[in-house]
Design an enzyme around this catalytic site. Sequence first.
Site, PDB file in Angstrom:
ATOM      1  N   GLU A  21      75.506  69.958  37.054  1.00 34.40           N
ATOM      2  CA  GLU A  21      75.721  70.874  38.350  1.00 34.40           C
ATOM      3  C   GLU A  21      74.794  72.027  38.072  1.00 34.40           C
ATOM      4  O   GLU A  21      75.047  73.158  37.802  1.00 34.40           O
ATOM      5  CB  GLU A  21      77.178  71.340  38.231  1.00 34.40           C
ATOM      6  CG  GLU A  21      78.390  70.366  38.369  1.00 34.40           C
ATOM      7  CD  GLU A  21      79.750  70.965  38.487  1.00 34.40           C
ATOM      8  OE1 GLU A  21      79.795  72.051  38.407  1.00 34.40           O
ATOM      9  OE2 GLU A  21      80.616  70.178  38.670  1.00 34.40           O
TER      10      GLU A  21
ATOM     11  N   GLU B  42      82.624  63.283  37.600  1.00 34.58           N
ATOM     12  CA  GLU B  42      83.773  64.287  37.803  1.00 34.58           C
ATOM     13  C   GLU B  42      84.306  64.228  38.864  1.00 34.58           C
ATOM     14  O   GLU B  42      83.976  64.227  40.005  1.00 34.58           O
ATOM     15  CB  GLU B  42      83.388  65.805  37.391  1.00 34.58           C
ATOM     16  CG  GLU B  42      82.826  66.098  36.124  1.00 34.58           C
ATOM     17  CD  GLU B  42      82.573  67.698  35.775  1.00 34.58           C
ATOM     18  OE1 GLU B  42      83.187  68.438  36.449  1.00 34.58           O
ATOM     19  OE2 GLU B  42      81.643  67.953  34.968  1.00 34.58           O
TER      20      GLU B  42
HETATM   21  C1  FCB Z   1      83.012  71.493  37.341  1.00 35.08           C
HETATM   22  C2  FCB Z   1      82.513  71.612  35.853  1.00 35.08           C
HETATM   23  C3  FCB Z   1      83.675  71.341  34.729  1.00 35.08           C
HETATM   24  C4  FCB Z   1      84.893  71.805  35.073  1.00 35.08           C
HETATM   25  C5  FCB Z   1      85.243  71.451  36.540  1.00 35.08           C
HETATM   26  C6  FCB Z   1      86.933  71.732  36.800  1.00 35.08           C
HETATM   27  O1  FCB Z   1      82.345  72.394  38.281  1.00 35.08           O
HETATM   28  O2  FCB Z   1      81.432  70.935  35.810  1.00 35.08           O
HETATM   29  O3  FCB Z   1      83.069  71.891  33.701  1.00 35.08           O
HETATM   30  O4  FCB Z   1      84.880  73.108  35.001  1.00 35.08           O
HETATM   31  O5  FCB Z   1      84.342  71.993  37.226  1.00 35.08           O
END
Ligand code: FCB
Length: 459
Positions: A174, A360
Amino acid sequence: MTNNVHDTALARGGFPADFIWGTSTSSYQIEGARHEDGRVDSIWDTFSAQPGRIRDGSSGAIACDHYHRWPEDLDIARGLGTNAYRFSIAWPRIFGAGGAPNTKGLDFYDRLVDGMLARGLQPWPTLYHWDLPQALQDRGGWMARDIVHHFTDYVDAVTRRLGDRVPQWITHNEPWCTAMHGHMDGMHAPGIRDVASALQASHHVLLSHGLAVPVIRANVPGARVGAALSLHPIRPATDSPEDIAAANRHDGLRNRWFLDPLFGKGYPRDVLEAVRDAAPRIEAGDLEAIAAPTDFTGLNYYFPEVIAAAPGEGPLHARVVHREGVERTAFGWEVAPEGMARLLERIHAEYRPKAIYVTENGSCYDDAVEDGQVHDAQRTSYLARHLAALKDTIAQGVPVAGYFAWSLLDNFEWAEGYTRRFGLTYVDFATQQRILKDSGKWYRAFLGGTPAVSKFPQA
Ligand code: FCB
């Protein structure tokens, strides 16, 4: 609602046979062991020690104590029936501001990787998930151009050590968050609030990614490399030309600012115009380096955004509209599985990465333990609906090759401390007891995992 895996067509068998199924974590959020085996401070150690930065005043000093409990945690991942595990490597375990790499830090990841392989879990390391050594921050961190060489030195040391067993590498997690939460809104370490610094940092993050790609390829036979981006589907609040233009600008900085240069299109012109005086310094050759061909794009998907024009607000004169009456998680994030489908289609249509992995996706709810169990029906529903959307997207020809649920464990949720639980596994932070939540059991049933306790080498 598809809460029961047996009542629905949704099953692992409905996805490609070679699909990657995993869970995701990151070093600072779970490891703890702050000063063990030569680890030096990261910017998150510094940041979390500053009053008012973390909602509950906590830090990742102990977190899930994963540094010591990793065999149990990998057993949980294996028991779910996953075939991969995404984790991150803590830069401050390997280097401070230079010098020789810390062998003991590398040893830890060596053991961890071997532990994964012994359990049939493909290791998916992320090289940077926000825990920059504080010593590098003291020299300007991501705002200073020199950082890109520190990063490639670090990547070189790690991939030399692990590359014989780990073909897939994620450079950055990110970049938007590193740059903007870290340097624009100051919500994350190092807590700076300055648009020009944020954009300069974003350029150095992207450049460090691009320069790391050939380093990884040189050290790792058959390497597969990509970055994991947090992207959001963006819509205007109304169909007024002002809101549409604001939504486009917002999309520009949220999404295209990262996607466009990674795919050889340079920085989006509309954003460069909007930020004018704050635009980053770019040197000859930078854009070519950033556009180094990669093997996949990682998508971290959480929520869509609705945007309205807001003259004078931020560099983009735009604001996020909080819509009433939509389903939200305990964090306030809108639940929109179709948003993930839209994003995946867009990435495929506009950028054509060789493959996409959802690196994710997950949800936060206020979990409670009742008689030793956690009945998190909402998280199960969230997971099932996102997987259903994913299945349809793949059926339409979008080359998604894997899915990693965030997260294996409840953990230190950055500025929110321990107040936000995202795990498929509940962690009692006082006792370090782990309890597989109902959502974890659902994922296990979906994947066909076996709850059996396994005994694998501990070190
Ligand atoms: C993302 C992050 C991860 C976690 C999730 C909920 O932005 O990459 O580390 O905090 O959100």
